[in-house]
Design a protein around this motif. Structure first.
Motif, mmCIF file in Angstrom:
data_model
loop_
_atom_site.group_PDB
_atom_site.id
_atom_site.type_symbol
_atom_site.label_atom_id
_atom_site.label_comp_id
_atom_site.label_asym_id
_atom_site.label_seq_id
_atom_site.Cartn_x
_atom_site.Cartn_y
_atom_site.Cartn_z
ATOM 1 N N LEU A 196 8.117 -0.222 8.058
ATOM 2 C CA LEU A 196 7.212 -1.371 7.923
ATOM 3 C C LEU A 196 7.979 -2.637 7.566
ATOM 4 O O LEU A 196 7.622 -3.742 8.011
ATOM 5 C CB LEU A 196 6.149 -1.077 6.858
ATOM 6 C CG LEU A 196 5.105 -0.025 7.234
ATOM 7 C CD1 LEU A 196 4.209 0.294 6.045
ATOM 8 C CD2 LEU A 196 4.261 -0.497 8.408
ATOM 9 N N LYS A 197 9.039 -2.504 6.793
ATOM 10 C CA LYS A 197 9.866 -3.671 6.479
ATOM 11 C C LYS A 197 10.560 -4.203 7.731
ATOM 12 O O LYS A 197 10.736 -5.414 7.886
ATOM 13 C CB LYS A 197 10.895 -3.311 5.411
ATOM 14 C CG LYS A 197 10.316 -3.227 3.996
ATOM 15 C CD LYS A 197 11.409 -2.998 2.973
ATOM 16 C CE LYS A 197 10.841 -2.991 1.562
ATOM 17 N NZ LYS A 197 11.892 -2.793 0.530
ATOM 18 N N GLU A 198 10.971 -3.287 8.613
ATOM 19 C CA GLU A 198 11.565 -3.710 9.887
ATOM 20 C C GLU A 198 10.564 -4.533 10.696
ATOM 21 O O GLU A 198 10.911 -5.557 11.299
ATOM 22 C CB GLU A 198 12.019 -2.497 10.687
ATOM 23 C CG GLU A 198 13.266 -1.803 10.149
ATOM 24 C CD GLU A 198 14.530 -2.599 10.419
ATOM 25 O OE1 GLU A 198 14.507 -3.478 11.291
ATOM 26 O OE2 GLU A 198 15.543 -2.336 9.753
ATOM 27 N N GLN A 199 9.318 -4.094 10.729
ATOM 28 C CA GLN A 199 8.281 -4.842 11.447
ATOM 29 C C GLN A 199 8.066 -6.213 10.815
ATOM 30 O O GLN A 199 7.925 -7.215 11.522
ATOM 31 C CB GLN A 199 6.976 -4.048 11.448
ATOM 32 C CG GLN A 199 7.043 -2.733 12.206
ATOM 33 C CD GLN A 199 5.744 -1.955 12.151
ATOM 34 O OE1 GLN A 199 4.709 -2.483 11.740
ATOM 35 N NE2 GLN A 199 5.788 -0.698 12.553
ATOM 36 N N GLN B 9 9.344 11.088 3.372
ATOM 37 C CA GLN B 9 8.583 10.504 4.486
ATOM 38 C C GLN B 9 8.046 9.138 4.124
ATOM 39 O O GLN B 9 8.057 8.205 4.950
ATOM 40 C CB GLN B 9 7.435 11.444 4.868
ATOM 41 C CG GLN B 9 6.617 10.971 6.055
ATOM 42 C CD GLN B 9 5.518 11.946 6.425
ATOM 43 O OE1 GLN B 9 5.324 12.966 5.762
ATOM 44 N NE2 GLN B 9 4.786 11.632 7.481
ATOM 45 N N GLN B 10 7.600 8.971 2.881
ATOM 46 C CA GLN B 10 7.047 7.701 2.445
ATOM 47 C C GLN B 10 8.130 6.621 2.389
ATOM 48 O O GLN B 10 7.888 5.472 2.778
ATOM 49 C CB GLN B 10 6.394 7.873 1.074
ATOM 50 C CG GLN B 10 5.401 6.781 0.723
ATOM 51 C CD GLN B 10 4.188 6.792 1.625
ATOM 52 O OE1 GLN B 10 3.859 7.806 2.240
ATOM 53 N NE2 GLN B 10 3.507 5.666 1.713
ATOM 54 N N ASN B 11 9.322 6.986 1.934
ATOM 55 C CA ASN B 11 10.427 6.018 1.913
ATOM 56 C C ASN B 11 10.784 5.554 3.320
ATOM 57 O O ASN B 11 11.055 4.367 3.554
ATOM 58 C CB ASN B 11 11.656 6.652 1.250
ATOM 59 C CG ASN B 11 11.539 6.703 -0.263
ATOM 60 O OD1 ASN B 11 10.952 5.822 -0.883
ATOM 61 N ND2 ASN B 11 12.087 7.746 -0.867
ATOM 62 N N ARG C 80 0.836 -1.214 0.000
ATOM 63 C CA ARG C 80 0.000 0.000 0.000
ATOM 64 C C ARG C 80 0.865 1.256 0.000
ATOM 65 O O ARG C 80 0.615 2.200 -0.763
ATOM 66 C CB ARG C 80 -0.908 -0.023 1.219
ATOM 67 C CG ARG C 80 -1.663 1.273 1.457
ATOM 68 C CD ARG C 80 -2.205 1.320 2.862
ATOM 69 N NE ARG C 80 -2.948 2.531 3.110
ATOM 70 C CZ ARG C 80 -3.440 2.885 4.299
ATOM 71 N NH1 ARG C 80 -3.244 2.094 5.343
ATOM 72 N NH2 ARG C 80 -4.111 4.006 4.448
ATOM 73 N N GLN C 81 1.874 1.268 0.858
ATOM 74 C CA GLN C 81 2.725 2.454 0.945
ATOM 75 C C GLN C 81 3.575 2.618 -0.319
ATOM 76 O O GLN C 81 3.899 3.742 -0.708
ATOM 77 C CB GLN C 81 3.621 2.361 2.183
ATOM 78 C CG GLN C 81 2.867 2.257 3.497
ATOM 79 C CD GLN C 81 1.837 3.350 3.695
ATOM 80 O OE1 GLN C 81 2.000 4.475 3.208
ATOM 81 N NE2 GLN C 81 0.772 3.034 4.423
ATOM 82 N N LYS C 82 3.924 1.516 -0.968
ATOM 83 C CA LYS C 82 4.613 1.616 -2.256
ATOM 84 C C LYS C 82 3.707 2.245 -3.305
ATOM 85 O O LYS C 82 4.160 3.072 -4.117
ATOM 86 C CB LYS C 82 5.064 0.232 -2.727
ATOM 87 C CG LYS C 82 6.322 -0.297 -2.063
ATOM 88 C CD LYS C 82 6.783 -1.591 -2.703
ATOM 89 C CE LYS C 82 7.099 -1.418 -4.170
ATOM 90 N NZ LYS C 82 7.597 -2.677 -4.792
ATOM 91 N N GLN C 83 2.432 1.858 -3.303
ATOM 92 C CA GLN C 83 1.490 2.476 -4.233
ATOM 93 C C GLN C 83 1.312 3.960 -3.930
ATOM 94 O O GLN C 83 1.190 4.791 -4.842
ATOM 95 C CB GLN C 83 0.138 1.747 -4.157
ATOM 96 C CG GLN C 83 0.187 0.326 -4.677
ATOM 97 C CD GLN C 83 -1.160 -0.381 -4.554
ATOM 98 O OE1 GLN C 83 -2.071 0.103 -3.886
ATOM 99 N NE2 GLN C 83 -1.276 -1.523 -5.212
ATOM 100 N N GLN C 84 1.318 4.271 -2.625
ATOM 101 C CA GLN C 84 1.217 5.669 -2.233
ATOM 102 C C GLN C 84 2.445 6.453 -2.714
ATOM 103 O O GLN C 84 2.337 7.592 -3.173
ATOM 104 C CB GLN C 84 1.090 5.780 -0.715
ATOM 105 C CG GLN C 84 0.615 7.138 -0.217
ATOM 106 C CD GLN C 84 -0.863 7.367 -0.472
ATOM 107 O OE1 GLN C 84 -1.689 6.487 -0.242
ATOM 108 N NE2 GLN C 84 -1.187 8.550 -0.965
ATOM 109 N N LEU C 85 3.626 5.840 -2.615
ATOM 110 C CA LEU C 85 4.843 6.477 -3.100
ATOM 111 C C LEU C 85 4.783 6.696 -4.608
ATOM 112 O O LEU C 85 5.218 7.756 -5.114
ATOM 113 C CB LEU C 85 6.045 5.598 -2.737
ATOM 114 C CG LEU C 85 7.410 6.082 -3.231
ATOM 115 C CD1 LEU C 85 7.757 7.444 -2.639
ATOM 116 C CD2 LEU C 85 8.501 5.060 -2.893
#
Length: 438
Positions: free
Chosen positions: A212-215, A204-206, A152-157
Motif C-alpha cells: 500500500l505504501k508503494e501505491q 502477511q500484514q507487513n 487501517r492495516q497498521k491498526q490491524q497489525l
C-alpha cells in the motif's frame, strides 16, 4: 485557489498533527500529490494548452498579410525567319524576371462565426480549468483513501500483535501445566498452532502495508525507496448532514460544472455552423512588383528592361449557394450535440443524486456500526482477560480461552473495518461535492 480548497478540506478532515518521529501526514501526502501526481500534471498541460489558444484568440480578428517573391533566370536560343527573307539566329539570350507582391485580406463579416469561435476558445480554457479541478479532487480523494488504508492495516497489525501476545501466554501456560502433569499435550499443540497462525498473519500484514505504501508513493510522486510512517488513528467527522452536502451542489460539483460547460461549448459550435450559411465579406488589397531584365533581344520592340509597380484594393463577397447541403447537415449535427450535452447534464445530475444518497446512507450506517463495535471491543477485551485469569487458576479450559480470543479477533476486524468504511463514505461525500467548503 484549488490548493487553498484542498488544504481547508484536509484541516477539517483530519485535525491531525505529526509527531516527533518522521511521519508523513495526510496533509503532506496531498501536497506532494498536487505537485507530483502524473494525472494532475497531465491535466495541467491540457489546461495550459487551452489557455494558450485563448491567449492568441484575438489574432483571428487581425488582417492576414502575406508576402511572396519569385526570381527566375532564363537562357534562350532564338531563330527567326521573317517574311522579307531576313534571318536571325541568336543563342545565349539571357533574361531574368522578378515578381513580388504583398497581399492583405481582412474578413469584415462572416455571419459572426469568428466571434463564436473566439468565445468557444475562451470556454475551452474554462473547461480545462474545470477538468484540472476535477482531477485534483479525484486524486486528493484517492490519496486520502490510500493513506487511511495504510493506517487501517497498521491498526490491524496492532490487533494481530495483541492476539499473538495472548497466544504466547497460552503457550507458556499450557507448557507449564503439561510439565507439572495438570495439562494435556493437545492444549500445548493447539496453542502453538494458533501462535504460528498469528505470526503468519503478522508477516502477511507487513507485506500488505509495504504494498500500500508503494501505491501511495506512486500517487504522490515519492521515491520508491523512501521510508516513512503514517499516523495511527482515523478521525471521523460526525457532524455531516445530507442538507450540508446538497447545499449549492450545482455550483460546486466539478461533474456538474463540466457538464454545463460542455453545453455552452456545444451552443457556440452551433453558432459557428449557423455562420457557415451567411455570406462572407472581405477587404482585399495588394502591392505588386514585376521586373523583367533582358541582356539582349532579337525583336527591336522587346524591352531590355521593364518594371511594373501597382497597388490595388477592393471588396469581395462570397455567398454560399449550394455545397451538397453540407452546411445544413453540420448545423443539424450541432443542434443534436447541444441536446446530447443537455441529456448528459441531466444524467449526471441524477447519477450524482443517487451516489450522494447511497454514500450518505453508508456514512450513517458505518457510524452506527462504529459506535456498536467500540462497545463490543471493550466487552471482548474484558472477556479475554477473565478467561485468561480463569485459565491460569485452572477453573476453565483452553477451549473457553480460545473462544474468547477468537471473539476478540473478530471484534477487532469489525471495529477497524467500520472505522475505515465510515472514513471512505465521508471522503466520497466530500469528493462528490467537490470539497468546496472544506
Amino acid at each position: 485557489m484549488i490548493r487553498y480548497i484542498v488544504c481547508c478540506f484536509l484541516i477539517c478532515l483530519s485535525g491531525l498533527s505529526s509527531s516527533a518521529q518522521q511521519v508523513l501526514s495526510v496533509e503532506a501526502a496531498v501536497d506532494l500529490a498536487l505537485r507530483n501526481n502524473y494525472d494532475i500534471r497531465l491535466a495541467k498541460n491540457d489546461s495550459s494548452s487551452f489557455a494558450l489558444d485563448n491567449e492568441y484568440a484575438w489574432a483571428a480578428f487581425l488582417p492576414r498579410l502575406n508576402g511572396t517573391a519569385t526570381k527566375v533566370w532564363n537562357t534562350n536560343a532564338q531563330k527567326q525567319e521573317l517574311a522579307n527573307g531576313s534571318k536571325r539566329d541568336t543563342s545565349g539570350l539571357r533574361s531574368s524576371t522578378l515578381q513580388a507582391s504583398l497581399n492583405l485580406n481582412l474578413t469584415l463579416f462572416d455571419g459572426f462565426k469568428m466571434f463564436a469561435t473566439r468565445d468557444r476558445v475562451a470556454e475551452l480554457e474554462k473547461l480545462g480549468i474545470l477538468n484540472l479541478r476535477n482531477q485534483v479532487v479525484n486524486t486528493t480523494a484517492a490519496v486520502i483513501s490510500n493513506y487511511y488504508n495504510i493506517v487501517r492495516q497498521k491498526q490491524q497489525l496492532k490487533a494481530i500483535l495483541e492476539q499473538k501476545s495472548i497466544s504466547e501466554e497460552r503457550v507458556k501456560l499450557a507448557d507449564k501445566k503439561l510439565s507439572v502433569g495438570l495439562g494435556a499435550k493437545p492444549e500445548l499443540l493447539q496453542a502453538k498452532v494458533d501462535l504460528n497462525a498469528f505470526t503468519a498473519s503478522q508477516y502477511q500484514q507487513n507485506t500488505l502495508i509495504e504494498q500500500l505504501k508503494e501505491q501511495l508513493n506512486q500517487l504522490i510522486g515519492f521515491d520508491k525507496n523512501a521510508t516513512y510512517e503514517v499516523l495511527d488513528s482515523i478521525p471521523i467527522r460526525n457532524d455531516m448532514t445530507l442538507d450540508e452536502i446538497r447545499t449549492d451542489l450545482d455550483n460546486q460539483s466539478p461533474q456538474l460544472l463540466i457538464a454545463r460547460k460542455n453545453i455552452d461549448i456545444a451552443k457556440l459550435v452551433l453558432k459557428e455552423r449557423i455562420g457557415d450559411r451567411f455570406p462572407v465579406l472581405s477587404f482585399n488589397s495588394a502591392y505588386n512588383l514585376n521586373r523583367l531584365t533582358n541582356q539582349a533581344v532579337i525583336n527591336n520592340f522587346t524591352p531590355l528592361f521593364n518594371r511594373n509597380l501597382g497597388f490595388n484594393y477592393g471588396f469581395s463577397l462570397t455567398l454560399p449557394i449550394l455545397n451538397g447541403l453540407n452546411a445544413k447537415r453540420l448545423q443539424q449535427q450541432a443542434r443534436i450535440s447541444v441536446l446530447q450535452q443537455e441529456l448528459l447534464l441531466d444524467n449526471t445530475r441524477t447519477l450524482l443524486d443517487v451516489q450522494i444518497n447511497n454514500a450518505f446512507r453508508d456514512y450513517e450506517l458505518q457510524k452506527k456500526n462504529l459506535t456498536l463495535e467500540e462497545d463490543n471491543i471493550l466487552l471482548a477485551k474484558e472477556n479475554v482477560f477473565i478467561a485468561l485469569e480463569r485459565f491460569k487458576q485452572g477453573v476453565s479450559t483452553y477451549l473457553e480461552l480460545r473462544e474468547a480470543q477468537i471473539s476478540l479477533a473478530d471484534g477487532y476486524d469489525r471495529l477497524i473495518a467500520a472505522r475505515y468504511n465510515a472514513k471512505l463514505a465521508e471522503i466520497e461525500l466530500m469528493r462528490l461535492k467537490g470539497m468546496s467548503d472544506y
